[in-house]
Scaffold this motif. Sequence first.
Motif, short mmCIF file in Angstrom:
data_model
loop_
_atom_site.label_atom_id
_atom_site.label_comp_id
_atom_site.label_asym_id
_atom_site.label_seq_id
_atom_site.Cartn_x
_atom_site.Cartn_y
_atom_site.Cartn_z
N GLU A 166 0.95 -1.35 -0.37
CA GLU A 166 0.04 0.44 -0.26
C GLU A 166 0.81 1.37 0.05
OE1 GLU A 166 -3.50 -0.32 0.26
OE2 GLU A 166 -3.26 -2.18 0.79
N THR A 167 1.55 1.30 -0.01
CA THR A 167 3.19 2.24 0.89
C THR A 167 3.48 2.89 -0.65
OG1 THR A 167 4.57 1.63 1.83
CG2 THR A 167 5.41 3.10 1.07
N ASP A 168 3.39 2.72 -1.93
CA ASP A 168 3.57 3.65 -2.45
C ASP A 168 2.22 4.29 -3.23
OD1 ASP A 168 6.16 3.03 -3.31
OD2 ASP A 168 5.80 1.75 -4.55
N ALA A 169 0.85 3.64 -3.13
CA ALA A 169 0.18 4.77 -3.31
C ALA A 169 -0.47 5.49 -2.34
CB ALA A 169 -1.55 3.16 -3.76
N ARG A 170 0.04 4.55 -0.81
CA ARG A 170 -0.53 5.94 0.54
C ARG A 170 0.13 7.73 0.04
NH1 ARG A 170 -1.72 1.84 4.70
NH2 ARG A 170 -3.83 1.27 3.80
N ILE A 171 1.54 7.05 -0.08
CA ILE A 171 2.60 8.61 -0.25
C ILE A 171 1.87 8.63 -1.44
CG2 ILE A 171 4.87 8.71 -1.32
CD1 ILE A 171 5.63 6.12 0.28
#
Length: 165
Positions: free
Chosen positions: A148-153
């Motif tokens: 989920e990290t890249d989309a959340r960032i």
Amino acid sequence: MSKIAIVYGSSTGATEAVAEKMQALLEGSSLFNAENVNVDDLKPYDFLIFGASTTGVGDLQDDWEVLLPKVEKMDFTGKKVALFSLGDSASFSTSFAGAMYYIYKALKGKVEIVGSVSTDGYTFDESDAVIDGRFVGLALDEDNEYNETDARIASWIESLKTFLN
């Protein structure tokens, strides 16, 4: 556009990697390690992004333990601050991303803090970093929700752009 500084405290390198991803999305931003940044280095910036890994049971990362008392004394006139924190939502589900709260608590009332994030889509039990049903900044879990990290960032950085002059 605002002059942006990203200051991170990282014990294992994960928070540093996240900060580098943020820098890549914010053209012209500067990156500082909390371990060796001087508060005077931050004076020229009008938008500050402060990030820390969460250690132990919701504790603030070591480098921020040293830096935060100095940052608290800064003159924040004309500045805005956004926060992010990494944590482990499975092993520490009752203190997820708690490091962010320490920075928030120290700066609340001294500067405009922007970039709160909905808790929707996160798996955790509780966090001091949740105020009025929202994280006070971006919470990330590189241990269990790394996908989920890249989309959340990307989503968070896009939302911050409304606060950049």
